[in-house]
Write a protein that holds these residues in place. Structure first.
Motif, short mmCIF file in Angstrom:
data_model
loop_
_atom_site.label_atom_id
_atom_site.label_comp_id
_atom_site.label_asym_id
_atom_site.label_seq_id
_atom_site.Cartn_x
_atom_site.Cartn_y
_atom_site.Cartn_z
N UNK A 1 45.57 33.09 30.48
CA UNK A 1 46.99 33.37 30.37
C UNK A 1 47.73 33.03 31.66
N UNK A 2 47.16 32.09 32.44
CA UNK A 2 47.83 31.62 33.65
C UNK A 2 47.86 30.10 33.64
N UNK B 1 52.04 33.11 35.40
CA UNK B 1 51.34 33.80 34.33
C UNK B 1 51.23 35.27 34.61
N UNK B 2 50.41 35.93 33.80
CA UNK B 2 50.26 37.38 33.89
C UNK B 2 49.04 37.75 34.72
N UNK C 1 41.93 36.24 41.77
CA UNK C 1 40.89 35.27 42.15
C UNK C 1 39.90 35.02 41.01
N UNK C 2 39.61 36.03 40.21
CA UNK C 2 38.67 35.86 39.10
C UNK C 2 39.20 34.86 38.08
N UNK C 3 40.50 34.94 37.77
CA UNK C 3 41.09 33.99 36.83
C UNK C 3 41.19 32.59 37.44
N UNK C 4 41.49 32.53 38.73
CA UNK C 4 41.55 31.23 39.39
C UNK C 4 40.18 30.56 39.40
N UNK D 1 47.01 37.96 43.39
CA UNK D 1 47.32 37.15 44.56
C UNK D 1 48.82 37.21 44.82
N UNK D 2 49.22 36.74 46.00
CA UNK D 2 50.63 36.79 46.39
C UNK D 2 51.03 35.47 47.01
N UNK D 3 52.33 35.18 46.99
CA UNK D 3 52.84 33.99 47.65
C UNK D 3 52.48 34.02 49.12
#
Length: 453
Positions: free
Chosen positions: A388-389, A404-405, A409-412, A435-437
């Motif tokens: 979902x990203x 995304x929502x 790091x796990x989704x990346x 994560x953050x900008x």
């Protein structure tokens, strides 16, 4: 010297066109009855080591016999080598094709992003899991070809096959030989340092499904001596002790890799844990295996856990004393997969995966021979769960735009399909934390890439 009436096929090595070793190898590949090496000025007393090293370093020469003849000139230099072959013609051609298919089947499972250390570990564990020591009293298997096709062999077969697999990855190898032990094992070059690795002794003699010990993996001279190795000769000294106290010394199941992360079963924690092979560090527990293994009569308890581990289609498979389970590396969901029908008071004592087939062992105790007693076939591999990203990589700017929502790091890691590390300032953030900008992301692969989020 004559080995029977044959039609002579003479291979003449060009003067310094290739190395001596390559010239002999080329002649053996051609099946030459005489290999002319007169241009290399090889003293007769050096021939034995040169020839044996060529056979040991090239397991694909399994059709070459260990006996040979030679001629020499009046200065004591070898003129020709007369090999002896145990296969020829269509038999050799078919065997070579089979050898290459078996090697490709194994090497195709290597992730290109892995370091030499990770590849050495994978091949070590693969041989321990899928092969067994040849002690059934039949014809002894010494070569890599028959080990590949019959899935068993003695120490020489383990050593030659392991060295050949490493060679396919460009990893330099050599051998340690102990006449006193009647034993041979590997020496492996990792990052410019030499280490002992004895795959044979890390594969339990009474074959145990899903067991791969690591007592003898990447040891120094002192380290391998502590494992009862002695009186060996080798071309290299192994002085580096980088891994003599590695956490894997007490891990007796294989390491598995999925979505950029290594996992293992740690008996001290009774759990499946993340680990970083390259930094030699055991990570966090991802799932605790809460199970008791009772004795045959049910009145006592065996200490520890006896689970195997395997990975297929994004899931890690393990066993309790009675059931097979999966743990989804993306969602963390645990599912009971299958309850095997065991004989009498048997419990499950390990498993391993051969692609999508779980092979498990039922036994009355952990001290019994733990051979495969049953299998369970998993559904064919499916596509990973829908993410979902979305991620847009800009190589010119060196940044990534994520949307995304709940971007973690796990989704990346799932998105890139390889190892991903995210830093907030100088601190690695947890895989489930958003994560953050401005965070820094390092994506591993053949070459690590660094981006700013």
């Amino acid at each position: 010297l004559r080995f029977g009436q044959v039609t002579s096929r003479r291979y003449l090595a060009s003067m310094r066109a290739v190395s001596l070793e390559q010239a002999i190898y080329n002649g053996l590949v051609l099946g030459s009855t005489d290999i002319d090496i007169s241009s290399y000025a090889l003293p007769v007393e050096n021939l034995h080591k040169v020839y044996v090293d060529i056979l040991n370093n090239n397991a694909d020469l399994f059709y070459v016999d260990s006996s040979w003849g030679y001629s020499y000139d009046n200065q004591g230099y070898v003129v020709t080598i007369t090999p002896s072959y145990n296969m020829s013609g269509a038999q050799r051609e078919n065997a070579t094709a089979e050898f290459n298919r078996e090697i490709k089947y194994i090497t195709d499972q290597v992730d290109e992003s892995w370091s030499d250390l990770e590849k050495a570990l994978f091949y070590h564990d693969y041989l321990c899991i899928h092969f067994e020591y040849d002690n059934d009293g039949g014809e002894t298997i010494y070569d890599a070809y028959h080990m590949l096709t019959q899935k068993k062999g003695v120490c020489q077969a383990y050593t030659l096959l392991y060295n050949y697999l490493l060679k396919q990855e460009g990893i330099e190898g050599a051998f340690a030989l102990s006449d006193a032990m009647n034993h041979i094992w590997n020496i492996v070059n990792i990052n410019g340092k030499w280490y002992h690795t004895d795959v044979t002794w890390d594969d339990p003699l009474s074959d145990a499904a899903g067991r791969s010990c690591h007592y003898n993996f990447l040891r120094s001279d002192a380290g391998i001596s502590s494992q009862n190795h002695y009186s060996w000769t080798a071309d290299y000294s192994c002085t580096a002790a980088d891994y003599d106290s590695a956490f894997w010394n007490v891990i007796d199941t294989p390491f598995v890799f999925g979505a950029g992360q290594w996992y293992c079963v740690d008996k001290d924690y009774s759990a499946i844990c993340e680990c970083d092979v390259n930094t030699v560090s055991l990570g966090k527990v991802v799932y605790s295996i809460d199970c008791t293994w009772y004795t045959e009569d049910g009145t006592g308890i065996w200490s520890g856990i006896y689970s195997g581990i395997g990975l297929y289609d994004g899931k890690i498979y393990f066993n309790s004393a009675s059931d097979l389970y999966s743990w989804d590396i993306f969602t963390g969901q645990v599912t009971k997969v299958y309850t095997p029908v065991l004989s009498g008071n048997q419990r499950l004592y390990g498993l391993y995966l051969d692609r999508n087939i779980i092979k498990y062992s039922g036994a009355l105790s952990p001290n019994d021979e733990r051979r495969v007693t049953g299998t369970y076939t998993l559904p064919e591999e499916t596509d990973p769960p829908q993410l979902d990203i979305s991620v847009a990589v800009n190589e010119d700017r060196g940044d990534v735009v994520c949307s995304g929502k709940s971007i973690t790091p796990k989704k990346l890691r799932q998105y890139f399909g390889t190892r991903v590390t995210v830093y907030h300032d100088a601190e690695i953030i947890e895989e489930t934390r958003e994560v953050a900008t401005g965070d820094t992301i390092i994506v591993s692969g053949n070459d690590a890439q660094t981006y700013t989020i």
